[in-house]
Design a protein around this motif. Structure first.
Motif, PDB file in Angstrom:
ATOM      1  N   PRO A  26       0.835  -1.215   0.000  1.00  0.00           N
ATOM      2  CA  PRO A  26       0.000   0.000   0.000  1.00  0.00           C
ATOM      3  C   PRO A  26       0.862   1.254   0.000  1.00  0.00           C
ATOM      4  CG  PRO A  26       0.094  -0.937   2.199  1.00  0.00           C
ATOM      5  CD  PRO A  26       0.800  -1.916   1.295  1.00  0.00           C
ATOM      6  N   LEU A  27       0.251   2.389  -0.343  1.00  0.00           N
ATOM      7  CA  LEU A  27       0.957   3.660  -0.298  1.00  0.00           C
ATOM      8  C   LEU A  27       1.175   4.082   1.155  1.00  0.00           C
ATOM      9  CD1 LEU A  27      -0.956   5.729  -3.004  1.00  0.00           C
ATOM     10  CD2 LEU A  27       1.264   4.621  -3.234  1.00  0.00           C
ATOM     11  N   LEU A  98      -3.909  16.247 -14.519  1.00  0.00           N
ATOM     12  CA  LEU A  98      -2.902  15.217 -14.277  1.00  0.00           C
ATOM     13  C   LEU A  98      -3.499  13.811 -14.285  1.00  0.00           C
ATOM     14  CD1 LEU A  98      -0.902  16.958 -11.390  1.00  0.00           C
ATOM     15  CD2 LEU A  98      -0.552  17.123 -13.856  1.00  0.00           C
ATOM     16  N   PHE A  99      -4.832  13.721 -14.407  1.00  0.00           N
ATOM     17  CA  PHE A  99      -5.499  12.422 -14.408  1.00  0.00           C
ATOM     18  C   PHE A  99      -6.220  12.207 -15.729  1.00  0.00           C
ATOM     19  CE2 PHE A  99      -5.054  13.497  -9.957  1.00  0.00           C
ATOM     20  CZ  PHE A  99      -4.732  12.282  -9.349  1.00  0.00           C
ATOM     21  N   SER A 100      -6.276  10.975 -16.182  1.00  0.00           N
ATOM     22  CA  SER A 100      -6.992  10.637 -17.414  1.00  0.00           C
ATOM     23  C   SER A 100      -7.795   9.363 -17.192  1.00  0.00           C
ATOM     24  CB  SER A 100      -6.012  10.446 -18.576  1.00  0.00           C
ATOM     25  OG  SER A 100      -5.229   9.283 -18.371  1.00  0.00           O
ATOM     26  N   VAL A 378      -6.742   7.745 -13.820  1.00  0.00           N
ATOM     27  CA  VAL A 378      -5.367   7.256 -13.688  1.00  0.00           C
ATOM     28  C   VAL A 378      -4.421   8.443 -13.684  1.00  0.00           C
ATOM     29  CG1 VAL A 378      -3.553   5.843 -14.727  1.00  0.00           C
ATOM     30  CG2 VAL A 378      -5.939   5.086 -14.823  1.00  0.00           C
ATOM     31  N   ALA A 379      -3.491   8.473 -12.732  1.00  0.00           N
ATOM     32  CA  ALA A 379      -2.513   9.559 -12.645  1.00  0.00           C
ATOM     33  C   ALA A 379      -1.498   9.442 -13.783  1.00  0.00           C
ATOM     34  CB  ALA A 379      -1.806   9.521 -11.295  1.00  0.00           C
ATOM     35  N   GLU A 380      -1.422  10.482 -14.620  1.00  0.00           N
ATOM     36  CA  GLU A 380      -0.457  10.489 -15.722  1.00  0.00           C
ATOM     37  C   GLU A 380       0.953  10.769 -15.217  1.00  0.00           C
ATOM     38  OE1 GLU A 380      -0.974   9.741 -18.766  1.00  0.00           O
ATOM     39  OE2 GLU A 380      -3.152   9.776 -18.977  1.00  0.00           O
ATOM     40  N   VAL A 381       1.050  11.515 -14.127  1.00  0.00           N
ATOM     41  CA  VAL A 381       2.327  11.809 -13.458  1.00  0.00           C
ATOM     42  C   VAL A 381       2.060  11.744 -11.961  1.00  0.00           C
ATOM     43  CG1 VAL A 381       3.181  13.280 -15.337  1.00  0.00           C
ATOM     44  CG2 VAL A 381       1.857  14.297 -13.476  1.00  0.00           C
ATOM     45  N   ASP A 382       3.086  11.856 -11.160  1.00  0.00           N
ATOM     46  CA  ASP A 382       2.875  11.945  -9.720  1.00  0.00           C
ATOM     47  C   ASP A 382       2.009  13.165  -9.412  1.00  0.00           C
ATOM     48  OD1 ASP A 382       4.485   9.772  -9.518  1.00  0.00           O
ATOM     49  OD2 ASP A 382       6.201  10.800  -8.634  1.00  0.00           O
ATOM     50  N   ALA A 383       0.930  12.959  -8.673  1.00  0.00           N
ATOM     51  CA  ALA A 383      -0.010  14.045  -8.385  1.00  0.00           C
ATOM     52  C   ALA A 383      -0.267  14.110  -6.890  1.00  0.00           C
ATOM     53  CB  ALA A 383      -1.323  13.828  -9.134  1.00  0.00           C
ATOM     54  N   THR A 384      -0.432  15.332  -6.372  1.00  0.00           N
ATOM     55  CA  THR A 384      -0.683  15.543  -4.944  1.00  0.00           C
ATOM     56  C   THR A 384      -2.122  15.935  -4.711  1.00  0.00           C
ATOM     57  OG1 THR A 384       1.616  16.265  -4.623  1.00  0.00           O
ATOM     58  CG2 THR A 384       0.038  16.803  -2.892  1.00  0.00           C
ATOM     59  N   ILE A 389      -1.459  13.957   0.209  1.00  0.00           N
ATOM     60  CA  ILE A 389      -1.028  12.623  -0.198  1.00  0.00           C
ATOM     61  C   ILE A 389      -0.623  12.645  -1.666  1.00  0.00           C
ATOM     62  CG2 ILE A 389      -1.735  10.229  -0.486  1.00  0.00           C
ATOM     63  CD1 ILE A 389      -1.410  11.093   2.413  1.00  0.00           C
ATOM     64  N   THR A 390       0.496  12.040  -1.982  1.00  0.00           N
ATOM     65  CA  THR A 390       0.974  11.945  -3.362  1.00  0.00           C
ATOM     66  C   THR A 390       0.481  10.659  -4.004  1.00  0.00           C
ATOM     67  OG1 THR A 390       2.958  13.259  -2.907  1.00  0.00           O
ATOM     68  CG2 THR A 390       2.998  11.839  -4.857  1.00  0.00           C
ATOM     69  N   VAL A 391      -0.141  10.794  -5.172  1.00  0.00           N
ATOM     70  CA  VAL A 391      -0.606   9.641  -5.950  1.00  0.00           C
ATOM     71  C   VAL A 391       0.462   9.333  -7.005  1.00  0.00           C
ATOM     72  CG1 VAL A 391      -2.398   8.726  -7.455  1.00  0.00           C
ATOM     73  CG2 VAL A 391      -2.998  10.311  -5.602  1.00  0.00           C
ATOM     74  N   PRO A 392       1.123   8.188  -6.923  1.00  0.00           N
ATOM     75  CA  PRO A 392       2.182   7.872  -7.891  1.00  0.00           C
ATOM     76  C   PRO A 392       1.648   7.735  -9.313  1.00  0.00           C
ATOM     77  CG  PRO A 392       2.271   6.414  -5.972  1.00  0.00           C
ATOM     78  CD  PRO A 392       0.972   7.144  -5.903  1.00  0.00           C
ATOM     79  N   LYS A 393       2.480   8.015 -10.261  1.00  0.00           N
ATOM     80  CA  LYS A 393       2.128   7.853 -11.674  1.00  0.00           C
ATOM     81  C   LYS A 393       1.652   6.424 -11.939  1.00  0.00           C
ATOM     82  CE  LYS A 393       4.140   7.945 -16.322  1.00  0.00           C
ATOM     83  NZ  LYS A 393       5.363   8.205 -17.127  1.00  0.00           N
TER      84      LYS A 393
END
Length: 509
Positions: A26-27, A98-100, A378-384, A389-393
């Motif tokens: 988990p993150l 940043l999400f698609s 889906v996160a295209e890049v690392d997004a905060t 909390i950071t959502v990894p790519k």
């Protein structure tokens, strides 16, 4: 021989999957619904996902985490899924560039394996949908005609009668019978949509209709199974699964033959081309240079069916079910429709003059559960996220729409079905059922909104209006309360609801 080959492959896949499952972590710094222990979390996952308890897990976690984090993690079989529940977090994800949505659908449906290899690298359906929108009004008479034929067939089959291919049968003089609501709405939506997608020739082809209707729902089923299989083994496992589950390969082959026939007609100067035909297949073939190869175009037309038929069918089935269990609403809406369309002719202008039906449809969609995770990004890049909390790519963030639609900050008595809830909404008076807002995210919101929502609404309204103009409908068993059914992560309307269809205007030819 197949058994000797298949068993070792199955054992190998199971072993690799077992190792991969326990390697998933988990993150950090994001709360977890359940336990993060690899072994114990798998038992939680099986309980929630395979035993259809995901909705309960999401609701309990919403109460637990909404005020402090706005998001949490839930263990699924192949991943730890981030679930956005706080409204600020939900809006941040939906509005962010940043999400698609593309990678999620491609991966979840394993489109490259289930439909065509080219779809594994992305696809663009917007040009087809734009063309569908341009011709939507022109198609209305054809759509209504197909709906009429489909409903007639369903009602005749329910009465033990089959629809014959002649005009007199359309004025059959006997009462009609029992109709399975989900089955009838599925086939009717399919026929109406495919008038726009592939045209009259294929809609009238029973082999095409049967193969596509059987194959489309299983794309996501086989896709979800393949996600847990290592990339190098997926092609082999897909071949094995195709022996068990229906596929769209035969329907795709029928589309391919139609494309080639249309191309031959275009190139044959002795055969005048009918410029009135405006379905997507014909439009694509008529282009000076076919943008896609023939097999890629066929794959895109299958994908259009996948993107449009299932969701529209589910929404329409639930709306019709809601009408059936509320006879007083059904009577009012039926009266409204018959008042506006006294001559029985359905026009675009008339469809936009039905405020009672519009409000009822929007309230049905507000309370409709497509599943625990109706929207996925889906996160295209690392997004905060707003909670830091950071959502990894590459990570998927899911949004349960029913949490927003049942939020007391946005709706009075949010869990109660109120057919008149939107009756005074000024946007509804113009028939704009497709509008979205921060409190109504049925079609998405922000950067990505369902591009085919206007088409879906047109089909749904047309089916309901034609049905209530032509038939008096009622529940066959008024004592049985229809209950939505959960299959793992997904929720569908009660597929056992039966309705009686009785034709209103009896004519003899």
């Amino acid at each position: 021989m197949d058994a000797y080959v298949g068993l070792p492959i199955f054992i190998l896949c199971a072993a690799v999957l077992f190792c991969r499952i326990f390697a998933i972590k988990p993150l950090p710094n994001l709360p977890i619904a359940g336990t993060k222990d690899p072994f114990l979390s798998m038992f939680t996952c099986i309980h929630f996902q395979l035993l259809s308890q995901v909705q309960r897990a999401v609701q309990e976690s919403y109460i637990r985490f909404r005020d402090h984090y706005g998001a949490y993690q839930l263990r699924l079989i192949g991943e730890w899924r981030i679930v956005a529940i706080g409204h600020e977090t939900v809006m941040a994800v939906l509005k962010s560039k940043l999400f698609s949505v593309g990678p999620f659908v491609t991966e979840f449906g394993q489109l490259g394996l289930n439909i065509h290899p080219s779809l594994a690298h992305g696809y663009d359906l917007n040009r087809y949908i734009r063309q569908m929108m341009l011709k939507l009004d022109d198609h209305l008479p054809q759509i209504i005609s197909e709906i009429e034929i489909s409903l007639k067939t369903e009602s005749r089959n329910g009465a033990g009668k089959s629809l014959q291919n002649n005009n007199s049968c359309l004025c059959y003089t006997e009462p009609t019978g029992r109709v399975n609501v989900m089955g009838a709405m599925s086939r009717t939506v399919f026929r109406a949509l495919n008038i726009i997608i592939v045209g009259q020739n294929l809609v009238g082809n029973p082999d095409y209709c049967e193969q596509m209707l059987r194959g489309v729902p299983f794309i996501f089923i086989t896709g979800s199974l393949l996600q847990g299989v290592p990339q190098r083994l997926r092609y082999i496992v897909r071949k094995l699964l195709s022996q068990v589950f229906p596929t769209c390969s035969m329907a795709q082959a029928i589309i391919l033959d139609e494309i080639r026939d249309k191309k031959a007609a275009v190139n044959n100067l002795d055969q005048p081309w009918n410029s009135e035909i405006s379905d997507i297949l014909s439009w694509a073939v008529r282009q000076e240079k076919l943008a896609d190869s023939e097999d890629v175009l066929a794959a895109h037309l299958v994908l259009l069916n996948l993107a449009s038929t299932l969701t529209t069918m589910v929404a329409l089935t639930q709306t019709v079910t809601n009408l059936l269990v509320r006879p007083e609403c059904l009577e009012r809406i039926q009266s409204e429709i018959r008042t506006v369309m006294k001559d029985g002719v359905i026009t675009v202008e008339a469809l936009n003059q039905l405020p009672l039906l519009d409000s009822f449809m929007k309230e049905s969609s507000r309370l409709l559960d497509f599943g625990a995770f109706a929207i996925n990004r889906v996160a295209e890049v690392d997004a905060t996220l707003p909670n830091g909390i950071t959502v990894p790519k590459g990570s998927t963030v899911s949004i349960p729409t029913y949490l927003t639609h049942r939020n007391s900050k946005f709706y009075d008595d949010p869990t109660t079905f109120d057919a008149n809830r939107f009756i005074d909404d000024p946007r509804m008076r113009a028939g704009y059922l497709a509008d979205v807002s921060p409190e109504y995210i049925f079609f998405g919101y922000g950067k990505i909104i369902c591009p085919g929502r206007h088409i879906a609404i047109r089909i749904m309204k047309s089916v309901i209006v034609k049905m209530l103009l032509t038939y008096d409908i009622a529940l066959c068993d008024a004592t049985r309360i229809p209950t939505p059914i959960w299959y793992g992560l997904f929720c569908v309307p009660d597929r056992h609801v039966m309705a009686s269809f009785e034709e209103r205007h009896i004519e003899v030819q």
